[in-house]
Design a protein around this motif. Structure first.
Motif, short mmCIF file in Angstrom:
data_model
loop_
_atom_site.label_atom_id
_atom_site.label_comp_id
_atom_site.label_asym_id
_atom_site.label_seq_id
_atom_site.Cartn_x
_atom_site.Cartn_y
_atom_site.Cartn_z
N ARG A 143 5.24 -26.23 4.53
CA ARG A 143 6.48 -25.45 4.58
C ARG A 143 6.82 -25.08 6.02
NH1 ARG A 143 5.85 -20.05 2.01
NH2 ARG A 143 5.03 -19.59 4.06
N GLN B 202 3.19 -32.99 0.80
CA GLN B 202 4.05 -31.82 0.64
C GLN B 202 5.19 -31.82 1.66
OE1 GLN B 202 1.41 -28.46 0.85
NE2 GLN B 202 0.20 -29.16 -0.89
N LEU C 133 1.55 -20.06 6.01
CA LEU C 133 1.04 -20.89 4.93
C LEU C 133 2.15 -21.09 3.91
CD1 LEU C 133 -2.49 -19.36 4.28
CD2 LEU C 133 -1.99 -21.60 5.24
N PRO C 134 2.20 -22.19 3.25
CA PRO C 134 1.43 -23.41 3.48
C PRO C 134 1.93 -24.15 4.73
CG PRO C 134 2.96 -23.75 1.68
CD PRO C 134 3.09 -22.30 2.08
N GLN D 206 -4.27 -14.30 4.46
CA GLN D 206 -5.48 -14.84 3.85
C GLN D 206 -6.03 -13.86 2.80
OE1 GLN D 206 -6.68 -17.95 4.67
NE2 GLN D 206 -4.80 -18.04 5.85
N VAL E 203 -1.11 -32.19 2.79
CA VAL E 203 -0.05 -31.61 3.60
C VAL E 203 1.04 -32.64 3.83
CG1 VAL E 203 0.52 -30.66 5.87
CG2 VAL E 203 -1.55 -29.90 4.69
N PRO F 157 -3.12 -20.93 10.05
CA PRO F 157 -2.93 -19.96 8.97
C PRO F 157 -2.74 -18.56 9.56
CG PRO F 157 -5.01 -21.15 8.71
CD PRO F 157 -4.44 -21.54 10.01
#
Length: 169
Positions: A99, A134, A95-96, A47, A131, A42
């Motif tokens: 992607r 996705q 993030l995500p 964040q 994940v 991340p």
């Protein structure tokens, strides 16, 4: 001619991603493919808590996180039973994660993405998402989802290919 010239294996340093790495190495070895080991961290600057933490140097924190992940990824040994001629190790931040995996695969012209599935169950998957799920939805190429070894033991024989079947690919 190799079907999978470029394979991206998403690595999160879990047992499940170790399973995915083993399968990706077998495929890359048998196909003479380039194997990209990809780890996504991340971005500290993206964040929610970063807004409420004045005085922290997020760029330095991000650089340290990337350097740590690069050291861990560089130390990751590949199975000796499946030697891979060309391996690229890459850490990206954002993030995500799904992607970032899909964008990296597209940028490399990947022919296959290999990801591990943790098997958290339908409720947790519904609430948190997966994940791997996705990645499948947005992927620029085929995706091979490798279940954790504990899931394979409880799955019906038709649901998960046996290792002998995997090596025949």
């Amino acid at each position: 001619m190799s079907v999978f010239r470029t394979i991206v294996a998403a690595i999160d340093f879990s047992e499940t991603s170790d399973e995915a790495l083993r399968v990706a190495c077998e495929l890359a070895s048998s196909q003479g493919s380039t194997l990209h080991l990809l780890h996504v961290i991340p971005d500290a600057r993206q964040q929610a808590w970063s807004v409420e933490a004045p005085g922290l140097d997020f760029s330095a924190l991000q650089q340290e996180s990337v350097a740590d992940a690069e050291r861990i990824l560089a130390a990751r040994t590949l199975p000796a039973t499946s030697p891979v001629a060309h391996v690229v190790r890459k850490v990206v931040s954002g993030l995500p994660a799904a992607r970032e995996i899909d964008q990296y695969a597209a940028s490399q012209g990947a022919d296959l993405i290999v990801v591990g599935t943790h098997g958290y169950g339908p409720v947790r998957r519904l609430v948190l998402g997966s994940v791997a799920d996705q990645v499948v939805r947005m992927a620029p190429c085929p995706v091979l989802m490798v279940p954790h070894h504990a899931l394979r033991a409880s799955s019906p024989a038709w649901a998960v290919p046996h290792e002998k079947e995997m090596t025949a690919i």
